[in-house]
Structures are given as structure tokens and as C-alpha cells.
Design a protein around this motif. Structure first.
Motif, PDB file in Angstrom:
ATOM      1  N   PHE A 209       2.580  20.224  40.867  1.00  0.00           N
ATOM      2  CA  PHE A 209       3.299  21.380  40.326  1.00  0.00           C
ATOM      3  C   PHE A 209       4.717  21.359  40.871  1.00  0.00           C
ATOM      4  O   PHE A 209       4.920  21.352  42.091  1.00  0.00           O
ATOM      5  CB  PHE A 209       2.603  22.687  40.724  1.00  0.00           C
ATOM      6  CG  PHE A 209       3.219  23.886  40.070  1.00  0.00           C
ATOM      7  CD1 PHE A 209       2.713  24.373  38.869  1.00  0.00           C
ATOM      8  CD2 PHE A 209       4.321  24.517  40.638  1.00  0.00           C
ATOM      9  CE1 PHE A 209       3.294  25.472  38.246  1.00  0.00           C
ATOM     10  CE2 PHE A 209       4.909  25.613  40.015  1.00  0.00           C
ATOM     11  CZ  PHE A 209       4.383  26.088  38.824  1.00  0.00           C
TER      12      PHE A 209
ATOM     13  N   ALA B 257       2.654  29.252  37.764  1.00  0.00           N
ATOM     14  CA  ALA B 257       4.036  29.439  37.312  1.00  0.00           C
ATOM     15  C   ALA B 257       4.371  30.926  37.166  1.00  0.00           C
ATOM     16  O   ALA B 257       5.440  31.387  37.587  1.00  0.00           O
ATOM     17  CB  ALA B 257       4.259  28.715  35.979  1.00  0.00           C
ATOM     18  N   ARG B 258       3.433  31.660  36.608  1.00  0.00           N
ATOM     19  CA  ARG B 258       3.644  33.091  36.386  1.00  0.00           C
ATOM     20  C   ARG B 258       3.814  33.827  37.723  1.00  0.00           C
ATOM     21  O   ARG B 258       4.672  34.708  37.865  1.00  0.00           O
ATOM     22  CB  ARG B 258       2.440  33.639  35.615  1.00  0.00           C
ATOM     23  CG  ARG B 258       2.565  35.062  35.151  1.00  0.00           C
ATOM     24  CD  ARG B 258       3.292  35.154  33.818  1.00  0.00           C
ATOM     25  NE  ARG B 258       3.506  36.563  33.450  1.00  0.00           N
ATOM     26  CZ  ARG B 258       4.514  37.292  33.879  1.00  0.00           C
ATOM     27  NH1 ARG B 258       5.428  36.774  34.665  1.00  0.00           N
ATOM     28  NH2 ARG B 258       4.632  38.557  33.523  1.00  0.00           N
TER      29      ARG B 258
ATOM     30  N   GLN C 142      -5.096  26.789  37.560  1.00  0.00           N
ATOM     31  CA  GLN C 142      -4.450  26.892  36.253  1.00  0.00           C
ATOM     32  C   GLN C 142      -2.931  26.949  36.446  1.00  0.00           C
ATOM     33  O   GLN C 142      -2.400  27.942  36.955  1.00  0.00           O
ATOM     34  CB  GLN C 142      -4.936  28.140  35.513  1.00  0.00           C
ATOM     35  CG  GLN C 142      -6.421  28.105  35.190  1.00  0.00           C
ATOM     36  CD  GLN C 142      -6.870  29.319  34.391  1.00  0.00           C
ATOM     37  OE1 GLN C 142      -6.055  30.019  33.784  1.00  0.00           O
ATOM     38  NE2 GLN C 142      -8.172  29.576  34.377  1.00  0.00           N
ATOM     39  N   PRO C 143      -2.241  25.882  36.028  1.00  0.00           N
ATOM     40  CA  PRO C 143      -0.795  25.787  36.273  1.00  0.00           C
ATOM     41  C   PRO C 143      -0.012  26.985  35.729  1.00  0.00           C
ATOM     42  O   PRO C 143       0.946  27.431  36.364  1.00  0.00           O
ATOM     43  CB  PRO C 143      -0.383  24.512  35.527  1.00  0.00           C
ATOM     44  CG  PRO C 143      -1.628  23.737  35.329  1.00  0.00           C
ATOM     45  CD  PRO C 143      -2.768  24.710  35.288  1.00  0.00           C
ATOM     46  N   ARG C 144      -0.421  27.523  34.571  1.00  0.00           N
ATOM     47  CA  ARG C 144       0.354  28.630  34.007  1.00  0.00           C
ATOM     48  C   ARG C 144       0.268  29.871  34.882  1.00  0.00           C
ATOM     49  O   ARG C 144       1.214  30.646  34.976  1.00  0.00           O
ATOM     50  CB  ARG C 144      -0.108  28.933  32.588  1.00  0.00           C
ATOM     51  CG  ARG C 144       0.282  27.795  31.630  1.00  0.00           C
ATOM     52  CD  ARG C 144      -0.044  28.127  30.203  1.00  0.00           C
ATOM     53  NE  ARG C 144       0.666  29.334  29.747  1.00  0.00           N
ATOM     54  CZ  ARG C 144       0.589  29.778  28.502  1.00  0.00           C
ATOM     55  NH1 ARG C 144      -0.159  29.144  27.610  1.00  0.00           N
ATOM     56  NH2 ARG C 144       1.243  30.860  28.153  1.00  0.00           N
ATOM     57  N   ALA C 145      -0.872  30.056  35.527  1.00  0.00           N
ATOM     58  CA  ALA C 145      -1.019  31.197  36.432  1.00  0.00           C
ATOM     59  C   ALA C 145      -0.128  31.010  37.667  1.00  0.00           C
ATOM     60  O   ALA C 145       0.511  31.962  38.146  1.00  0.00           O
ATOM     61  CB  ALA C 145      -2.479  31.361  36.839  1.00  0.00           C
TER      62      ALA C 145
ATOM     63  N   SER D 229       7.178  33.149  39.160  1.00  0.00           N
ATOM     64  CA  SER D 229       8.193  33.929  38.440  1.00  0.00           C
ATOM     65  C   SER D 229       8.219  35.372  38.913  1.00  0.00           C
ATOM     66  O   SER D 229       9.281  35.963  39.102  1.00  0.00           O
ATOM     67  CB  SER D 229       7.938  33.900  36.927  1.00  0.00           C
ATOM     68  OG  SER D 229       8.111  32.592  36.441  1.00  0.00           O
TER      69      SER D 229
ATOM     70  N   ARG E 223      -6.957  33.006  38.813  1.00  0.00           N
ATOM     71  CA  ARG E 223      -6.740  31.863  37.936  1.00  0.00           C
ATOM     72  C   ARG E 223      -5.893  30.782  38.601  1.00  0.00           C
ATOM     73  O   ARG E 223      -6.120  29.594  38.394  1.00  0.00           O
ATOM     74  CB  ARG E 223      -6.121  32.318  36.608  1.00  0.00           C
ATOM     75  CG  ARG E 223      -7.179  33.018  35.714  1.00  0.00           C
ATOM     76  CD  ARG E 223      -6.715  33.179  34.294  1.00  0.00           C
ATOM     77  NE  ARG E 223      -5.733  34.247  34.165  1.00  0.00           N
ATOM     78  CZ  ARG E 223      -4.499  34.096  33.665  1.00  0.00           C
ATOM     79  NH1 ARG E 223      -4.110  32.922  33.232  1.00  0.00           N
ATOM     80  NH2 ARG E 223      -3.687  35.116  33.594  1.00  0.00           N
ATOM     81  N   ALA E 224      -4.931  31.205  39.433  1.00  0.00           N
ATOM     82  CA  ALA E 224      -4.140  30.213  40.173  1.00  0.00           C
ATOM     83  C   ALA E 224      -5.044  29.434  41.121  1.00  0.00           C
ATOM     84  O   ALA E 224      -4.917  28.221  41.272  1.00  0.00           O
ATOM     85  CB  ALA E 224      -3.019  30.911  40.950  1.00  0.00           C
TER      86      ALA E 224
ATOM     87  N   ARG F 124       8.641  23.012  40.788  1.00  0.00           N
ATOM     88  CA  ARG F 124       9.385  24.206  40.423  1.00  0.00           C
ATOM     89  C   ARG F 124      10.777  24.178  41.041  1.00  0.00           C
ATOM     90  O   ARG F 124      10.925  23.958  42.241  1.00  0.00           O
ATOM     91  CB  ARG F 124       8.632  25.431  40.952  1.00  0.00           C
ATOM     92  CG  ARG F 124       9.325  26.727  40.708  1.00  0.00           C
ATOM     93  CD  ARG F 124       9.225  27.142  39.242  1.00  0.00           C
ATOM     94  NE  ARG F 124       9.632  28.505  39.064  1.00  0.00           N
ATOM     95  CZ  ARG F 124       8.955  29.408  38.354  1.00  0.00           C
ATOM     96  NH1 ARG F 124       7.831  29.064  37.758  1.00  0.00           N
ATOM     97  NH2 ARG F 124       9.391  30.634  38.231  1.00  0.00           N
TER      98      ARG F 124
END
Lengths: 322, 322
Positions: B114, B23-24, B18-21, B27, B13-14, B116
Motif C-alpha cells: 500500500f 485509503a479511506r 481491504q485497500p479501499r478501507a 484520507s 475492513r482495513a 500513499r
């Protein structure tokens, strides 16, 4: 040809206040001489007496000038003072720059002042590893106060400053405001704040912002009920330096009466042992396993191996050693 | 209860942007999740494409503003841009401060940017260990350019910046002169100098001093014949930013034609593997051997044991592990 040094004799002479013996011992420490362990063993029984004051801040706030003024203030009290100036190693400067040396020449002829610039060799943890050993030399040699001055925003610098009994964080007006200091991560390591160049425009703004930042972070600061004082100085004219000395003494009393003094020293010893162990392991990784590391790096670069798997392989090598 | 993450799916997904992937994954890396190794293994085949630009300088020179302006410039070229802002961890600020976040909000709604902030956890080598892994995430996720911004005077920061294909060193007039920059040890890591806030008094003086410092250090600078350019910018108004982008491109071409590009990437991989191995060993020292370390620290504090002998004892413990 190995140059043998009589370490026991050298430590004796350092304890008899011979500056050359002190300098020689620090060199042995800094150069990671094969006799480093002998030096450490010979020093150990004589350590633990010196008061250690850390001094940090961004480039340009006047750390060296303040250090020099503090040296004068402690000397006026009859105390012997050592200074360790920790600068990132620089091929440009070869360590400390001329300006500081000139500034420090006020004390060059004073046998009860010993000033040393520590080179840091550009490797990870270099300062964390060598500086405490140099501190042990000065401590064993009977210096009453040791000032550790460091360019302070990096983690390594913070680690070094964390060795101190009392840490001074210097700011100056026009060097960026309190928010910049917070950003540099140095607010929370301060036991005493010094706003230097307090005769300049903006000094009051810096003090005000600092007070605000302190009020925000209060609960997070180590030793919850110690109120970090803010001293204003013009170090170049020695103004306000007595107040800094008084604040350091007050902090010392406070930490002693709250059990934090011993706690910090225990932390210092722990950090020191850990840093030496890590440095020793690092040296094995780099030197003994240099070839293995190169091979692994090539695979990582090509995407054939991930860096964690590569690191596991290196560690397995170390463990397999005799 | 262990929270299981399907790492393969997350990486897919990254890679589908997909930005949330993304970010995850960062993390997972930053938190040293138990699945960190799975993440690293899944990313490895997809890495090596992103252009990495490091950006460093003292607090207050305008790093975040410059980073933001560079993001805009690369976006105008249709490139996808990742930003890793490496701040020393701070209980005060909880990482990056509000100001930067606001500044970066120009890009908040752009799916091809993106940003961070990396916390650094306050331990030795923390950045050297986590930042390259976050970089791998952005690289695998198809970001064309990754900007690594760091408060830069400490050794750890220098180590991080050394990961870059091209390193920008920012200065500003009135932030201390060229000598202060030399003192901070950042002159020699610069591939391109940026004098920001060039509309302010003293900008020409800063440029002149910088030229002089460069001329002094010429032979010492990596890649002997690369002439470090000096760009003047007013990042807040995007002035001079195109020249910085051009200088970065020119440096890239130069390193590629002189074999230094691959050399730097090999060095990056080597540093990365070494840092992970060290971090792993450090964690064992602190956690698994915490009690042993406390006992040894007590003896060192009392002068009954020297820190080298104590470190040897710790290392022997690690080797003896199954």
C-alpha cells in the motif's frame, strides 16, 4: 546567579553600530533569555526599515558563496548588510561549518557587515521563532539589507523564507533537475530564481526545465502577474550577481506598487506572533507537563489510549493553570 | 451535509486487508475529518506491531527508487509493506510527481503493498501531526513493515524520520559531499547510511568522507555504541538492497537488546501527543483568534507592540475560553 543586562543601554549601543552589542542582543534572543521580552519591547519602535532578502536552495547549490557575493554587491552600494545563516542544528557541526566561515571572512573586518549563524535547537518551529527576533535586532541596529540564508527544502525553512520581502531560490546544474526542485516544494516560494554554477555543463538544461516548470505553475504562484526572473550566476567569481541585485530591486518596486509589500510584512508579523505563542505553549507542554506527557505516552504506546484523547488531556491541563 | 462514515466498520475492513478501507481511513486522518478522533480511538488497540523504517536524503539521491527496491525485497520475504511518501505540499506538483508514481507502479497490482503520498498542507508541523496517524492506520491494518520516505533536510522532516524504529539516510556521489550532508543535519539521525548510485564516479570518495564524518561525530550519535553501517547500492538495479535489509534487521536486534527500541517508541508516542496538542492549539490561534491576531499583527508591524506582548495577549484569550 542571574546575570543582569541593561537592555536599554544594549539597544542604544547596537543603534550606534557597535557589533558587540548587536551580537549580545542576538544571543539574548537565541538563548531565550529571561530578558527576551525586554529586548523585544526595546527593539519594537526601531524596526521596519531593513530590506529582507531570503535565499534558499538544496545543499551544494552554493548558497553561502552567493550570499557572500551579494554582501559585496550591497556593500559596493554603501549599504550596511546583515546575514542570518539558518542551519539545522547539528551535534556534528555545532551549527555552521568551517567552510562557510572561511568564505565569509572576506567580510570579517568590515564593520558594516554583520554575519550570524543561527543554531536552531532541534525543536519544532525553532527557526520560525528565533530568526525573526534576530532579524528585528539587525533591523533596529540600522542594517539596510538583511540576507536570510537557509538550507531550503523543509517546511520550517520555507516558513523562515516566507518572512522575506523577496525570496531567492538557488538551483545548480547537476544537483538534480527542475523536477527535483519542484519535488522539494521550493519553486512556488521563489520571487527570483538563481541558477548558480552557470558555467557548468547542464546549466542551460536547468534553465530550460525551470522555465517549463514556471509555465506550468504560473497561475498558482503568489502575486499572479509577477514574472519570476531567472538569473544565471557564477557566484564564486561574482558573475551575474549585479543582475540578481537588480532583480531584487525590481521585485521590491513591483510589490510596493501592487500592495503586496505591506501585505507580506503584515503576514510576517502575524506569523511571528503566532510562532511565539505556539513556542510558549510548546514549552509549557514539554517542561511543565513533562511528567503528565510521559504517562500519557506510555498509555498510547500500550494502545490503552489514543493520541487525540491524550492531547485533549494535556490541553485541559494548560487551561486549568492559574 | 455531513457525510457520516461508520468508523468501526471501516477499521474492521482495513484489518481484513481491504485497500479501499485503508485509503479511506488515511484520507480521514489527512483531511482532519471531524471523525478523526473516532478513527484514532478505533485504531489504538490494534497498533504497535509494524516495523517502521524511515528513509531520507536530499532531492536526487534516489529515495523513491530505493523505497521501491526495498518494497520488493520485503515482499520477497512474504511481508506486507506500507509506504508513506511525505512530500512538501506543492501547488506545482499537487504532492508527489509523476516519476515516482510510475516507479511505484511495479507494486500497483500487489494487494500486499500500500503506497500513499502524504500532502503536508504547508503548515508548521503538518507532517509531524498527520504522518504518525497514517502510520497508525497501516499498523492497525496489519502491514508488517512501513517505510516512511521523506525529502530530508528540514526540521519537520527530521521530526518525521525520528518516528522510525530505524532510519536510513541516503547519499549519492556528485550530490554534494559528506560535508553537505553534515550541513543538512542528517548525519546524526542515521542508523544506517546508504550510498546510492554507487556505480557512479565519486562513490568511494563519498563513502570515505562519510566514514570520516562518522568518526568525528561518534560520541554525539544516539546509542553511543551502535556502529552506523554504510551500505552501497544501485537501487535502480536492486544492487545492494539485500545488505540494506540485513542492516535494518541488525539495527532492530541491537536496539531491542539495548532497551533503545522501547525508548524510541515511547519517544514516538510522546512526540505524537505533543504534536497533536500543538496542532490543536495552533488551529485555535489561526481560526478562532484570526481577527485578534490580525489586529495584533498590525500593531507589531507599526512598532507599537512587540511580538512577545502580542503573543501573551493571544494566549490569554485561549485560556479564557470556556
Amino acid at each position: 546567579m542571574a546575570r543582569h543586562v541593561d537592555v536599554g543601554d544594549l539597544v542604544d549601543r547596537a543603534r550606534q553600530r557597535q557589533p558587540r552589542a548587536v551580537a549580545r542582543l542576538i544571543s539574548l534572543v537565541e538563548d531565550a533569555s529571561p530578558q527576551l521580552r525586554d529586548v523585544a519591547a526595546a527593539l519594537a519602535p526601531h524596526t521596519g526599515r531593513a530590506q529582507v532578502v531570503g535565499l534558499t536552495g538544496s545543499p551544494g547549490v552554493g548558497k553561502s558563496t552567493t550570499t557572500s557575493a551579494l554582501v559585496s554587491a550591497y556593500r559596493a552600494r554603501g549599504l550596511r548588510v546583515g546575514v542570518l545563516a539558518v542551519d539545522p542544528s547539528s551535534p556534528f557541526s555545532g551549527g555552521a561549518l568551517l567552510g562557510d566561515r572561511i568564505r565569509m571572512q572576506d567580510h570579517a573586518t568590515d564593520p558594516d557587515v554583520f554575519i550570524r549563524s543561527m543554531a536552531t535547537r532541534g525543536h519544532l518551529g525553532g527557526m520560525a521563532w528565533a530568526t525573526p527576533q534576530a532579524l528585528r535586532v539587525l533591523d533596529a541596529a540600522g542594517f539596510d539589507v538583511v540576507l536570510i540564508e537557509t538550507v531550503g527544502v523543509g517546511q520550517s525553512e520555507v516558513d523562515v523564507v516566507a518572512l522575506a520581502d523577496t525570496t531567492l531560490v538557488l538551483l545548480a546544474p547537476g544537483m538534480g533537475d527542475g523536477i527535483q526542485a519542484a519535488k522539494a516544494g521550493i519553486l512556488e516560494i521563489a520571487d527570483v530564481f538563481v541558477v548558480n554554477k552557470a558555467d557548468r555543463d547542464g546549466a542551460e538544461t536547468t534553465v530550460r526545465e525551470l522555465k517549463y516548470m514556471i509555465s506550468l505553475g504560473r497561475r498558482e504562484v503568489r502575486g499572479a502577474s509577477w514574472r519570476q526572473p531567472i538569473c544565471k550566476t557564477v557566484a564564486a567569481r561574482a558573475e551575474g550577481v549585479e543582475e540578481v541585485v537588480a532583480a531584487v530591486a525590481e521585485h521590491r518596486r513591483w510589490t510596493e506598487s501592487h500592495g503586496e509589500f505591506a501585505e507580506r510584512r503584515r503576514h510576517r508579523a502575524r506569523t511571528e506572533v503566532e510562532a511565539i505563542a505556539l513556542e510558549s505553549l510548546r514549552a509549557r507542554l514539554s517542561a511543565r507537563h513533562g511528567e503528565a506527557l510521559d504517562g500519557l505516552a506510555g498509555k498510547v504506546m500500550a494502545g490503552d489510549l489514543d493520541p487525540y484523547a491524550a492531547a485533549d488531556s494535556l490541553i485541559a491541563d494548560i487551561k486549568a493553570e492559574g
